[in-house]
Design a protein around this motif. Structure first.
Motif, short mmCIF file in Angstrom:
data_model
loop_
_atom_site.label_atom_id
_atom_site.label_comp_id
_atom_site.label_asym_id
_atom_site.label_seq_id
_atom_site.Cartn_x
_atom_site.Cartn_y
_atom_site.Cartn_z
N GLN A 23 -17.76 -8.66 -18.03
CA GLN A 23 -17.88 -7.21 -18.12
C GLN A 23 -17.31 -6.50 -16.90
N GLY A 24 -16.87 -7.26 -15.91
CA GLY A 24 -16.29 -6.68 -14.70
C GLY A 24 -17.34 -6.25 -13.68
N LEU A 25 -18.58 -6.67 -13.87
CA LEU A 25 -19.65 -6.29 -12.94
C LEU A 25 -19.68 -7.19 -11.71
N LEU A 26 -19.23 -8.40 -11.85
CA LEU A 26 -19.13 -9.35 -10.73
C LEU A 26 -17.70 -9.88 -10.71
N VAL A 27 -17.17 -10.04 -9.51
CA VAL A 27 -15.81 -10.56 -9.36
C VAL A 27 -15.84 -11.66 -8.30
N PRO A 28 -16.23 -12.88 -8.71
CA PRO A 28 -16.28 -13.96 -7.74
C PRO A 28 -14.89 -14.46 -7.39
N GLU A 29 -14.79 -15.04 -6.20
CA GLU A 29 -13.56 -15.73 -5.81
C GLU A 29 -13.53 -17.04 -6.59
N ARG A 30 -12.36 -17.64 -6.68
CA ARG A 30 -12.23 -18.95 -7.32
C ARG A 30 -11.72 -19.95 -6.30
N SER A 31 -12.37 -21.10 -6.24
CA SER A 31 -11.91 -22.15 -5.33
C SER A 31 -10.72 -22.87 -5.96
N ALA A 32 -10.11 -23.76 -5.22
CA ALA A 32 -8.92 -24.49 -5.70
C ALA A 32 -9.23 -25.26 -6.98
#
Length: 155
Positions: A23-32
């Motif tokens: 829903q665009g409420l959280l935007v986590p980073e992504r690891s390799a």
């Protein structure tokens, strides 16, 4: 932190956290390796999301106003357009609160009369309907004064 840790710290299920991301409420980073990586601010964000959801806002509304709710940024010009929508949401919440207060007062009245009568408790539906407004109108009523506070009139 990974999603399991965020779930543990916030008490929110991992699937729900993934939904918040969609829903665009959280935007986590992504690891390799593709794992979601959350930071400390996401713990507060999830708590804020849960509070707004509990207040009755939809995830769509929360997504629209999320940039205006960040503690670390000044309101943007887009936030000015959101204010009226939030006022409407606040009025709706005030009406729900007033409806709950009216229902509690009605129940208190029935309990008082039932305790003193020594007979079966009166029909709660009759008493509660006295607080609902016009027949068939189940919408609760609320009034706010100039400061935005609710003025209660239970009788």
């Amino acid at each position: 932190m990974r999603i399991g840790e965020l779930a543990r710290r916030t008490g929110v299920d991992e699937q729900l956290l993934r939904y918040y991301e969609k829903q665009g409420l959280l935007v986590p980073e992504r690891s390799a390796n593709g794992y979601r990586e959350y930071d400390e601010a996401d713990v507060g964000a999830v708590r804020k999301i849960r509070g707004l959801l509990a207040a009755g806002l939809s995830t769509t509304t929360i997504a629209e106003v999320s940039s205006c709710l960040r503690d670390d940024s000044l309101p943007t010009p887009a936030c000015a357009g959101v204010v009226e929508r939030l006022r409407g949401e606040r009025e709706r919440i005030d009406q729900v609160i007033q409806g709950l207060l009216d229902a509690r007062a009605a129940l208190d009245d029935v309990i008082r009369r039932g305790e003193g009568a020594g007979s079966p408790t009166p029909d709660v539906r009759t008493t509660v309907s006295n607080f609902a407004g016009r027949p068939g109108d189940s919408r609760p009523r609320a009034a706010s004064n100039a400061t935005g506070r609710i003025e209660l009139n239970l009788r």
